[in-house]
Motif scaffolding. Sequence first.
Motif, short mmCIF file in Angstrom:
data_model
loop_
_atom_site.label_atom_id
_atom_site.label_comp_id
_atom_site.label_asym_id
_atom_site.label_seq_id
_atom_site.Cartn_x
_atom_site.Cartn_y
_atom_site.Cartn_z
N ALA A 1 0.82 -1.20 0.00
CA ALA A 1 0.00 0.00 0.00
C ALA A 1 0.86 1.25 0.00
CB ALA A 1 -0.94 0.00 1.21
N GLU A 2 0.35 2.30 -0.70
CA GLU A 2 1.01 3.59 -0.67
C GLU A 2 0.88 4.16 0.74
OE1 GLU A 2 -1.50 2.81 -2.60
OE2 GLU A 2 -0.96 3.03 -4.72
N VAL A 3 1.95 4.70 1.27
CA VAL A 3 1.92 5.21 2.64
C VAL A 3 2.19 6.71 2.67
CG1 VAL A 3 2.95 5.04 4.94
CG2 VAL A 3 2.64 2.97 3.55
N GLU A 4 3.33 7.13 2.17
CA GLU A 4 3.73 8.52 2.33
C GLU A 4 3.55 9.35 1.08
OE1 GLU A 4 7.73 8.38 3.66
OE2 GLU A 4 7.24 7.54 5.63
N SER A 5 3.24 8.73 -0.05
CA SER A 5 3.08 9.50 -1.28
C SER A 5 2.08 8.83 -2.18
CB SER A 5 4.43 9.62 -2.01
OG SER A 5 4.79 8.37 -2.58
N ALA A 6 1.71 9.55 -3.23
CA ALA A 6 0.74 9.00 -4.19
C ALA A 6 1.40 8.08 -5.20
CB ALA A 6 0.02 10.14 -4.91
N ALA A 7 2.72 8.02 -5.19
CA ALA A 7 3.44 7.17 -6.14
C ALA A 7 3.25 5.70 -5.78
CB ALA A 7 4.92 7.52 -6.14
N PRO A 8 3.14 4.82 -6.79
CA PRO A 8 3.01 3.40 -6.50
C PRO A 8 4.20 2.89 -5.70
CG PRO A 8 2.55 3.84 -8.81
CD PRO A 8 3.12 5.10 -8.23
N VAL A 9 3.94 1.95 -4.83
CA VAL A 9 5.01 1.36 -4.03
C VAL A 9 5.97 0.59 -4.92
CG1 VAL A 9 3.86 -0.84 -3.61
CG2 VAL A 9 5.38 0.11 -1.88
N ASP A 10 7.22 0.52 -4.51
CA ASP A 10 8.23 -0.26 -5.22
C ASP A 10 8.02 -1.74 -4.87
OD1 ASP A 10 10.55 -1.64 -6.00
OD2 ASP A 10 11.79 0.15 -5.79
#
Length: 728
Positions: A357-366
């Motif tokens: 899940a994304e936590v700190e940003s809107a960017a997809p997780v690595d």
Amino acid sequence: MTPETVPSPVVTPPDDHATDETFDVEPPYVPDDESLEAVQKYDDRFLDRELSWLHFNQRVLELAEDPTLPLLERVRYLAIFSNNLDEFFMVRVAGLKRRIAAGVAVRAASGLLPREVLEQIWTTTRDLMERHALLFREVIVPELTAEGIELARWDELDREEQKYCKRLFRDRVFPVLTPLAVDPAHPFPYISGLSLNMAVVVRNPKTEKEHFARVKVPPIFARFVPLGNQRFVPLEDVIREHLKRLFPGMEVGDVHSFRVTRNEDLEVEEDDAENLLAALEKELLRRRFGPPVRLEVEETISPQVLDLLISELGVTADEVFRVPGLLDLRGLHDIADLDREELKYPAFVPTTHSRLAEVESAAPVDIFKSTRRRDVLLHHPYDSFATSVQRFIEQAAADPHVLAIKQTLYRTSGDSPIIDALVDAAESGKQVLVIVEIKARFDEQANIRWARKLEQAGCHVVYGLVGLKTHCKLALVVRDEPDGIRRYAHIGTGNYNSKTARLYEDLGLLTTDAKITDDIAHLFNNLSGWSRNASYQELLVAPDSVRTGLVDQIHREIQHHEAGRAAGIRIKANSVVDEAVIDALYLASQAGVRVQLIVRGICSLRPGVLGLSENIEVRSVLGRFLEHSRVFWFENGGEPSAWIGSADMMHRNLDRRVEVLVRLPGEDNLRAIARLLDLSFSPDTSAWLLGPDGEWVRNGGAVHLQEALIEHQRKWRSQAARELANGS
């Protein structure tokens, strides 16, 4: 949503003396002749697989009959029942007829001859089809009407609606229709499988001679013509009312709808085919001309027209099914798709797995970073396929550090993002190997198209091993990292299909476990090259080791039980048919080992038989999602092991397909599976229970498995949102 949210099970702790070392040195259990005879003396221990499948479709029909379910979902179950039965006749009934015609009258494991099975199929199917038709006509249609959704017949249309249909027929339908006469100069036309047709009797007013003609209802138009305000009329009613335009100067007499089901199972002799792709394309053309296996007619059909159809189509009286009402209710999917959310299951949106899940940003997780940290056990559709498996392949395609991608494809969606990602990867210079199973039943044409597209993009495309379908669900990514080459793998129970992943319940594992990734790399080499080394550390691979591996573990549970250690077997599968596996489970039951099976479809095992299987419970769960995952759980003396994968307990899976089961690593994954199985087998969970007589009875449980998992997922999402808002 992950299975971790399901209540925790009670697991029997191991005895103090029970250690891995003592298990390893203990000789494997091998049943003696006396033990085997104690099982084999039960001549009727196997239920017939074809009749068991009909019981499965009966359970689908019972969902359509269930007044507690949303109305449009019941409509969809009616359509699913129709589609299921079509495929059953095209494949299973066609196969029985082929064996009878070839003189291969070998008794099935159930003890029945093909002719005896066929006779029971006629009787059972006739009853189910009548029950299905009457449910639609007498229950569902009135209930739809009460909700403002009207499926009207021509005589029920008002003048404006009839005018609209007249214009529709003139402008769109009439130009497409082709009446085909039958007389000495016009032979009886070919009737394509599953097409809806009209048998028309016309009379020449001058000679008073009657003639027969066939009119095909065009499949390019909606089965139910929309009239506005959620009113519909069957397309054949519109055509029937305007047939005079097709036969000017003639008098139209009797008009009857009919439908033919044909043998559409493919047979390709791979050893004789220099080019499998070309051979399959040729066979697909032949499929349209398979022999008929069923003739459906309206119950009001005249004897003269029916006799003509029987004679010209070459069917027997047993293969004729009179239907009280409309034929071909597959078109009810369009009605079920209406924008009436209050008449459907509550809306459900899959959630990104907590570890992705994304936590700190809107960017997809690595995905690579997350998978390196910990394995990710996915449970679809509760966990989003798009933000896990699909993103895994897409990130691999775009990542400059990725050197190679290897993947199997059995069925995929029409606009597949997986295919697009593989194409992008190949065009960017990555090594891409794709094992495409072009013999996936009813998806052959689509897979041929994907194979050609992938080849044109520069992918290495192979079709697996001669004589075996490649059914396993594997993806392997090879990445160059600062500390060296690392492999990432996904192994699952379901297809790489972004559309069905929202409808099918499946499990999948994202992992960097070295033993598993080594095994998968080795298997891909087997599939693409000449290696036939079948030795794996953490995988069971059919046709070499799935059956023997599972039977060995079942025997191992007997050994644990006899030594006083924790023992138990829990299996979740689509079908359980294989006699060797079933006999091993009977043997475990006779030894006192508790066996629990959850089987969506066919089950040939007969539970609850005194002296044979009184320790075996079999249940089935059906619902808004198609239960599709395969899980094999063994208590293993208090050190449980669990396997997931693509293999069902059927001969075709274990002998004629490349299937893979993976042993789940990690205590977290085992706990998650244990919790899922505990909820599935809870006495409070709604399910059908199989009796020793082969009949399935609903248990009346108050907890609906899939709804419970959705609710757990919603609670997790709310909790995650609160934590994110609080900055925790």
